[in-house]
Design a protein around this motif. Sequence first.
Motif, PDB file in Angstrom:
ATOM      1  N   GLY A   1      30.412  34.897  48.169  1.00  9.35           N
ATOM      2  CA  GLY A   1      30.773  34.931  46.858  1.00  9.35           C
ATOM      3  C   GLY A   1      29.425  35.122  46.003  1.00  9.35           C
ATOM      4  O   GLY A   1      29.633  35.814  45.162  1.00  9.35           O
ATOM      5  N   GLY A   2      28.273  34.552  46.408  1.00  6.99           N
ATOM      6  CA  GLY A   2      27.068  35.182  45.525  1.00  6.99           C
ATOM      7  C   GLY A   2      26.709  36.388  45.433  1.00  6.99           C
ATOM      8  O   GLY A   2      26.454  37.151  44.482  1.00  6.99           O
ATOM      9  N   ILE A   3      26.918  37.053  46.763  1.00  9.82           N
ATOM     10  CA  ILE A   3      26.706  38.560  47.099  1.00  9.82           C
ATOM     11  C   ILE A   3      27.954  39.308  45.975  1.00  9.82           C
ATOM     12  O   ILE A   3      27.533  40.324  45.354  1.00  9.82           O
ATOM     13  N   ALA A   4      28.786  38.750  46.185  1.00  7.62           N
ATOM     14  CA  ALA A   4      29.985  39.399  45.313  1.00  7.62           C
ATOM     15  C   ALA A   4      29.537  39.554  43.844  1.00  7.62           C
ATOM     16  O   ALA A   4      30.066  40.503  43.293  1.00  7.62           O
ATOM     17  N   MET A   5      29.223  38.392  43.274  1.00  8.11           N
ATOM     18  CA  MET A   5      28.901  38.425  41.939  1.00  8.11           C
ATOM     19  C   MET A   5      27.979  39.192  41.470  1.00  8.11           C
ATOM     20  O   MET A   5      27.748  39.862  40.363  1.00  8.11           O
ATOM     21  N   ILE A   6      26.872  39.343  42.431  1.00  8.65           N
ATOM     22  CA  ILE A   6      25.655  40.431  42.033  1.00  8.65           C
ATOM     23  C   ILE A   6      26.229  41.930  42.027  1.00  8.65           C
ATOM     24  O   ILE A   6      25.974  42.578  41.024  1.00  8.65           O
ATOM     25  N   LEU A   7      27.148  42.173  43.010  1.00  8.83           N
ATOM     26  CA  LEU A   7      27.635  43.375  43.161  1.00  8.83           C
ATOM     27  C   LEU A   7      28.436  43.902  41.926  1.00  8.83           C
ATOM     28  O   LEU A   7      28.445  44.921  41.443  1.00  8.83           O
ATOM     29  N   ALA A   8      29.248  42.822  41.776  1.00 14.22           N
ATOM     30  CA  ALA A   8      30.127  43.079  40.652  1.00 14.22           C
ATOM     31  C   ALA A   8      29.492  43.426  39.095  1.00 14.22           C
ATOM     32  O   ALA A   8      30.128  43.713  38.170  1.00 14.22           O
ATOM     33  N   SER A   9      28.312  43.169  39.150  1.00 14.97           N
ATOM     34  CA  SER A   9      27.550  43.194  37.958  1.00 14.97           C
ATOM     35  C   SER A   9      27.046  44.422  37.749  1.00 14.97           C
ATOM     36  O   SER A   9      26.506  44.920  36.649  1.00 14.97           O
ATOM     37  N   GLN A  10      27.290  45.362  38.641  1.00 15.44           N
ATOM     38  CA  GLN A  10      26.799  46.886  38.706  1.00 15.44           C
ATOM     39  C   GLN A  10      27.939  47.764  38.273  1.00 15.44           C
ATOM     40  O   GLN A  10      28.967  47.439  38.768  1.00 15.44           O
ATOM     41  N   SER A  11      27.565  48.761  37.278  1.00 17.76           N
ATOM     42  CA  SER A  11      28.818  49.622  36.933  1.00 17.76           C
ATOM     43  C   SER A  11      28.992  50.518  37.948  1.00 17.76           C
ATOM     44  O   SER A  11      30.045  51.077  37.838  1.00 17.76           O
ATOM     45  N   ASP A  12      28.408  50.687  38.921  1.00 15.96           N
ATOM     46  CA  ASP A  12      28.605  51.901  40.096  1.00 15.96           C
ATOM     47  C   ASP A  12      29.096  51.206  41.303  1.00 15.96           C
ATOM     48  O   ASP A  12      29.211  52.106  42.450  1.00 15.96           O
ATOM     49  N   ILE A  13      29.236  49.824  41.307  1.00 17.29           N
ATOM     50  CA  ILE A  13      29.543  49.292  42.764  1.00 17.29           C
ATOM     51  C   ILE A  13      31.027  48.222  42.494  1.00 17.29           C
ATOM     52  O   ILE A  13      31.077  47.724  41.410  1.00 17.29           O
ATOM     53  N   GLU A  14      31.964  48.617  43.407  1.00 18.70           N
ATOM     54  CA  GLU A  14      33.197  47.713  43.322  1.00 18.70           C
ATOM     55  C   GLU A  14      33.422  47.002  44.590  1.00 18.70           C
ATOM     56  O   GLU A  14      33.231  47.635  45.530  1.00 18.70           O
ATOM     57  N   VAL A  15      33.461  45.746  44.467  1.00 17.05           N
ATOM     58  CA  VAL A  15      33.850  44.948  45.647  1.00 17.05           C
ATOM     59  C   VAL A  15      35.353  45.050  46.223  1.00 17.05           C
ATOM     60  O   VAL A  15      36.061  44.432  44.988  1.00 17.05           O
ATOM     61  N   VAL A  16      35.927  45.623  47.022  1.00 15.95           N
ATOM     62  CA  VAL A  16      37.110  45.878  47.279  1.00 15.95           C
ATOM     63  C   VAL A  16      37.899  44.995  48.325  1.00 15.95           C
ATOM     64  O   VAL A  16      39.012  44.758  48.633  1.00 15.95           O
ATOM     65  N   ALA A  17      36.893  44.235  49.090  1.00 13.93           N
ATOM     66  CA  ALA A  17      37.658  43.446  50.103  1.00 13.93           C
ATOM     67  C   ALA A  17      36.647  42.265  50.419  1.00 13.93           C
ATOM     68  O   ALA A  17      35.193  42.621  50.513  1.00 13.93           O
ATOM     69  N   GLN A  18      36.856  41.049  50.879  1.00 12.35           N
ATOM     70  CA  GLN A  18      35.958  40.041  51.345  1.00 12.35           C
ATOM     71  C   GLN A  18      36.682  39.372  52.434  1.00 12.35           C
ATOM     72  O   GLN A  18      37.772  39.051  52.306  1.00 12.35           O
ATOM     73  N   GLU A  19      36.050  39.210  53.653  1.00 12.32           N
ATOM     74  CA  GLU A  19      36.534  38.613  54.949  1.00 12.32           C
ATOM     75  C   GLU A  19      35.773  37.692  55.300  1.00 12.32           C
ATOM     76  O   GLU A  19      34.232  37.600  55.388  1.00 12.32           O
TER      77      GLU A  19
END
Length: 213
Positions: free
Chosen positions: A15-33
Amino acid sequence: MIRVALVDDQPLFRGGIAMILASQSDIEVVAQESSAHDLLDMVRDAAPDVILMDVRMPGVDGITATAGLIAAHGDRSPKVLVLTTFDVDEAAASAIEAGASGFVLKDAQPEFLLASIRAVAAGNQVVAASATRQLFERHRARQSSPGPEFERLTPREREILVRAAAGLSNAEIADAEVLSEATVKTHISRILAKLDLRDRVQLVVYAYENGLV
């Protein structure tokens, strides 16, 4: 937009990594497993460009998952960036041999993780961690000298192979060899084809295993 999938059995870390990635304009988190059991289904449904994968998970580990992904998709496979807790981790080296594009320590700075994702998405590899040399030297030892495939390389290609395996960029190789970057890129492509290697990570592995660096 770089599409990223996260595969890690630790929900808080994921979840922490997803939050960091979501803050970037050129990166989209499309799945978490939380595991790699359904990795192929996830890749089919989410179509990630890069997968951040824990190398050590219960059940299907990151090595097995990476090998299965490459076997299923070949050159069309998403890039795999392995996450590991230990700077000297033979499992990380095994994952790279299986086809991962590099590894990042879980305690790396967010800026380094983001740069690594962008690098592998662009077709580059992340093999510059401080422990890379120890990893490959510990994991090599299948043979001490190159096989007959090495004879297919021209003298210039052998020089470029060694420089690339030592971590030089195309621009740095071009300066050292007095060539254009385009020419270096062509040489690298020919080297990979002649040695039947998938990418520059496998080129590094090949060089270490055969005592070239």
